[in-house]
Motif scaffolding. Structure first.
Motif: not given
Length: 234
Positions: A131-140, A164-172, A174-178
């Motif tokens: 109702a108040g806007g939109v939320d997301s998560e930045d993918h760097f 490298l520091v664990g904020l994003m695993d390999a599967e995620k 790969a999805r971001v790169r795709e």
């Protein structure tokens, strides 16, 4: 969508919040670490367009001692203790365009005097509309696109460090790169929104700069009695 209440369309001139969630464990306890009050330009089934005016008070992450995040060496940028602070958006405003279902939004930047600088493709989680806007998560990872249609990747070092520091695993990752490669295909084909003339758009001079509310970090669940009121959105 079954089981999810439909959020009414916003009207041009409405004020909403454009927010990004923090990446655990980079911001302990902070569900939202970026919040930008914006004015709705257009809200349809095909596009959500919003304007962030110059001087808008926003929320952004900083190191615990107040140092800007980008000044921290890359090796510790995502592990050093953080907090959030309020700050005014400096420079020209930003027009943000988001098409439903696309895991990115396209931002337009101008220099002084409305001299168009470039488009910026911000790779991100598909936005959740409430109702108040939109939320997301930045993918760097991001892409800049220039008026001559040239483009280049941005922040590949941060994208790699986040993994490298664990904020994003390999599967995620790969999805971001795709998703990034899909955005590049749109750029190469000069698909929407690049040929749509948004660089010539100007804000309504009667619009006032939206205010940052005291409860900028509220959750949709607190706003909707009886449950969460969200849906995937542009």
């Amino acid at each position: 969508m079954t089981g999810i209440e439909r959020i009414a369309r916003w009207t041009p001139g409405d004020h909403i919040l454009w927010r990004y969630r923090g990446h655990a464990p980079d911001l302990s306890g902070a569900a939202v670490h970026i919040c930008r009050p914006v004015t709705v330009v257009e809200d349809t089934e095909e596009l959500l367009a919003v304007w962030m005016a110059p001087g808008t008070e926003c929320v952004k992450p900083v190191l615990a001692d107040g140092t800007p995040v980008h000044q921290e060496p890359l090796a510790t940028r995502y592990t050093a203790p953080r907090t959030v602070t309020r700050a005014r958006w400096s420079g020209a405003g930003v027009l943000k365009l988001a098409r439903p279902g696309e895991p990115w939004s396209v931002w337009l930047f101008w220099d002084r005097g409305w001299r168009f600088r470039n488009w910026y493709v911000n790779l991100e989680e598909r936005r959740t509309r409430w109702a108040g806007g939109v939320d997301s998560e930045d993918h760097f990872l991001d892409i800049s696109v220039h008026p001559d249609r040239s483009w280049r990747w941005h922040d590949e070092d941060e994208f790699g460090q986040a993994q490298l520091v664990g904020l994003m695993d390999a599967e995620k990752a790969a999805r971001v790169r795709e998703a990034g490669e899909a955005a590049v295909e749109v750029i190469r084909a000069w698909g929407a929104p690049f040929p749509d003339g948004w660089e010539h758009w100007r804000p309504d001079p009667s619009w006032r700069v939206p205010e940052l509310p005291a409860d900028w970090d509220r959750t949709p669940a607190r706003l909707a009695s009886g449950g969460l009121t969200t849906r995937p959105s542009g």
